[in-house]
Design a protein around this motif. Sequence first.
Motif, PDB file in Angstrom:
ATOM      1  N   THR A 191       0.823  -1.209   0.000  1.00  0.00           N
ATOM      2  CA  THR A 191       0.000   0.000   0.000  1.00  0.00           C
ATOM      3  C   THR A 191       0.856   1.257   0.000  1.00  0.00           C
ATOM      4  N   LEU A 192       1.969   1.199   0.725  1.00  0.00           N
ATOM      5  CA  LEU A 192       2.832   2.381   0.848  1.00  0.00           C
ATOM      6  C   LEU A 192       3.738   2.587  -0.363  1.00  0.00           C
ATOM      7  N   LEU A 193       4.093   1.493  -1.044  1.00  0.00           N
ATOM      8  CA  LEU A 193       5.115   1.568  -2.088  1.00  0.00           C
ATOM      9  C   LEU A 193       4.855   2.647  -3.141  1.00  0.00           C
ATOM     10  N   PRO A 194       3.627   2.784  -3.682  1.00  0.00           N
ATOM     11  CA  PRO A 194       3.422   3.815  -4.713  1.00  0.00           C
ATOM     12  C   PRO A 194       3.730   5.237  -4.229  1.00  0.00           C
ATOM     13  N   TRP A 195       3.697   5.449  -2.928  1.00  0.00           N
ATOM     14  CA  TRP A 195       3.957   6.786  -2.386  1.00  0.00           C
ATOM     15  C   TRP A 195       5.434   7.001  -2.074  1.00  0.00           C
ATOM     16  N   LEU A 196       6.242   5.964  -2.297  1.00  0.00           N
ATOM     17  CA  LEU A 196       7.646   6.025  -1.894  1.00  0.00           C
ATOM     18  C   LEU A 196       8.605   5.998  -3.081  1.00  0.00           C
ATOM     19  N   PHE A 197       8.117   6.280  -4.275  1.00  0.00           N
ATOM     20  CA  PHE A 197       9.003   6.173  -5.433  1.00  0.00           C
ATOM     21  C   PHE A 197      10.103   7.227  -5.430  1.00  0.00           C
ATOM     22  N   TRP A 198       9.931   8.287  -4.687  1.00  0.00           N
ATOM     23  CA  TRP A 198      11.008   9.261  -4.546  1.00  0.00           C
ATOM     24  C   TRP A 198      12.176   8.664  -3.758  1.00  0.00           C
ATOM     25  N   LEU A 199      11.914   7.553  -3.039  1.00  0.00           N
ATOM     26  CA  LEU A 199      12.953   6.848  -2.294  1.00  0.00           C
ATOM     27  C   LEU A 199      13.504   5.648  -3.052  1.00  0.00           C
ATOM     28  N   LYS A 200      13.109   5.485  -4.307  1.00  0.00           N
ATOM     29  CA  LYS A 200      13.493   4.282  -5.048  1.00  0.00           C
ATOM     30  C   LYS A 200      15.005   4.024  -5.047  1.00  0.00           C
ATOM     31  N   PRO A 201      15.879   5.022  -5.282  1.00  0.00           N
ATOM     32  CA  PRO A 201      17.320   4.718  -5.246  1.00  0.00           C
ATOM     33  C   PRO A 201      17.774   4.116  -3.916  1.00  0.00           C
ATOM     34  N   VAL A 202      17.224   4.622  -2.817  1.00  0.00           N
ATOM     35  CA  VAL A 202      17.577   4.094  -1.496  1.00  0.00           C
ATOM     36  C   VAL A 202      17.032   2.683  -1.318  1.00  0.00           C
ATOM     37  N   LEU A 203      15.790   2.458  -1.736  1.00  0.00           N
ATOM     38  CA  LEU A 203      15.176   1.139  -1.592  1.00  0.00           C
ATOM     39  C   LEU A 203      15.914   0.100  -2.433  1.00  0.00           C
ATOM     40  N   ASP A 204      16.296   0.477  -3.657  1.00  0.00           N
ATOM     41  CA  ASP A 204      17.045  -0.452  -4.507  1.00  0.00           C
ATOM     42  C   ASP A 204      18.420  -0.747  -3.913  1.00  0.00           C
ATOM     43  N   LEU A 205      19.042   0.267  -3.313  1.00  0.00           N
ATOM     44  CA  LEU A 205      20.343   0.054  -2.671  1.00  0.00           C
ATOM     45  C   LEU A 205      20.215  -0.957  -1.538  1.00  0.00           C
ATOM     46  N   ARG A 206      19.192  -0.811  -0.723  1.00  0.00           N
ATOM     47  CA  ARG A 206      18.959  -1.755   0.376  1.00  0.00           C
ATOM     48  C   ARG A 206      18.704  -3.158  -0.160  1.00  0.00           C
ATOM     49  N   LEU A 207      17.888  -3.252  -1.189  1.00  0.00           N
ATOM     50  CA  LEU A 207      17.559  -4.552  -1.755  1.00  0.00           C
ATOM     51  C   LEU A 207      18.808  -5.235  -2.308  1.00  0.00           C
ATOM     52  N   ASN A 208      19.596  -4.523  -3.092  1.00  0.00           N
ATOM     53  CA  ASN A 208      20.767  -5.135  -3.713  1.00  0.00           C
ATOM     54  C   ASN A 208      21.839  -5.493  -2.690  1.00  0.00           C
ATOM     55  N   ARG A 209      21.933  -4.721  -1.636  1.00  0.00           N
ATOM     56  CA  ARG A 209      22.856  -5.079  -0.561  1.00  0.00           C
ATOM     57  C   ARG A 209      22.437  -6.412   0.062  1.00  0.00           C
ATOM     58  N   PHE A 210      21.145  -6.568   0.292  1.00  0.00           N
ATOM     59  CA  PHE A 210      20.659  -7.824   0.855  1.00  0.00           C
ATOM     60  C   PHE A 210      20.832  -8.975  -0.136  1.00  0.00           C
ATOM     61  N   LEU A 211      20.524  -8.736  -1.409  1.00  0.00           N
ATOM     62  CA  LEU A 211      20.626  -9.804  -2.402  1.00  0.00           C
ATOM     63  C   LEU A 211      22.065 -10.284  -2.567  1.00  0.00           C
ATOM     64  N   ARG A 212      23.034  -9.396  -2.442  1.00  0.00           N
ATOM     65  CA  ARG A 212      24.427  -9.839  -2.496  1.00  0.00           C
ATOM     66  C   ARG A 212      24.746 -10.782  -1.344  1.00  0.00           C
ATOM     67  N   ARG A 213      24.237 -10.454  -0.171  1.00  0.00           N
ATOM     68  CA  ARG A 213      24.440 -11.343   0.988  1.00  0.00           C
ATOM     69  C   ARG A 213      23.734 -12.672   0.766  1.00  0.00           C
ATOM     70  N   ALA A 214      22.505 -12.613   0.238  1.00  0.00           N
ATOM     71  CA  ALA A 214      21.735 -13.832   0.006  1.00  0.00           C
ATOM     72  C   ALA A 214      22.420 -14.734  -1.017  1.00  0.00           C
ATOM     73  N   ALA A 215      22.906 -14.148  -2.109  1.00  0.00           N
ATOM     74  CA  ALA A 215      23.560 -14.934  -3.149  1.00  0.00           C
ATOM     75  C   ALA A 215      24.864 -15.546  -2.634  1.00  0.00           C
ATOM     76  N   ALA A 216      25.626 -14.765  -1.870  1.00  0.00           N
ATOM     77  CA  ALA A 216      26.888 -15.288  -1.333  1.00  0.00           C
ATOM     78  C   ALA A 216      26.637 -16.455  -0.392  1.00  0.00           C
TER      79      ALA A 216
END
Length: 338
Positions: free
Chosen positions: A136-161
């Motif tokens: 519900t909140l995501l459509p209102w947070l697209f101005w934070l997309k670079p930060v959210l993607d950074l968090r996601l990719n940081r986690f995905l690197r840990r998950a893949a490793a």
Amino acid sequence: MTGHPLPPVRGIGYDAGVLYEGTMPSRPGWRVEDMRRDLRVIAGELGCNAVMIMASDLDRLVETGRAAREVGLSVWLQPRLFDADPVDVLAFLGEAAQRAEELRRSHGEVGLNVGCELSLSMNGLVPGRSFVRRGTLLPWLFWLKPVLDLRLNRFLRRAAALARERFGGPLSYGSGDWESVDWAPFDFIGLDYYLDAGNRWRFESDVTRHTRSGKPVLITEFGCCGYTGAAARGAGGFLVINTRTDPPTVPADLVRDEQEQADYLNESLDLFARAGVHGTFVFGFSEPSLPCSDDPVHDLDRASFGIVRVLPRDDEKEPESWLPKLAFGALARRYREG
């Protein structure tokens, strides 16, 4: 057949039981006999050569994967732990990776999908303490997309490793179309891509952008519900379900339209074939928590992505029965001829 050769991997998603929102099981009853029957149908009648298995119970995930390999299906395992903190998701993934490696060593042709749309399904990346609240909140947070993607990719690197330490087969991830993923740690790009009225103008070019990256692309989810207007809603087709009632209901005037669901799958397969994807996984085979009913407001199957219509049963210990929808026949024709 519409004239577009299909990609090498012709698959479908199989829900072996995911716990949503803590108390909402996607498969209220579980019988090994039903699962084995479904997989025989997927391999034989549907003409699939692969299956994406999702579950929140690792025993059930691996048991289903083993049964799929026994009928000749290539397997991707996707452990799903909803609304958990990152540390718990990593611990769950680590155990899943070890179990997946044991299955791969004994049965071969097993891949591991490290998660599904984690920015929404996991706590901590997007504000909100539940999948529904974050969505519900995501459509209102697209101005934070670079930060959210950074968090996601940081986690995905840990998950893949972590997965690489314990699993020797191929890795992928099921990304939402709002997520900008760094695919360097993965062997396959994984896209949950649902055609809808809002993305139709850019849909094929979006997929083609990924296929031109040089890494093979799997469409890890795509599909449509079976009512008039569902194609325009795409992934949001299920939102017509009113979960505030007990049991849940759908609008009485929602018109069952299995042809719309079948046409949607055919159109999507054509788009993916033109874009050059390596594989497709329809979502999904069945949704047992959304059975059909003669009562229109309780005919939840109309808001299901399943290509079979699950029949109601009085006791969860009874055998699960279903009937094929028009989408089943359409997919079987495409996959068997492809």
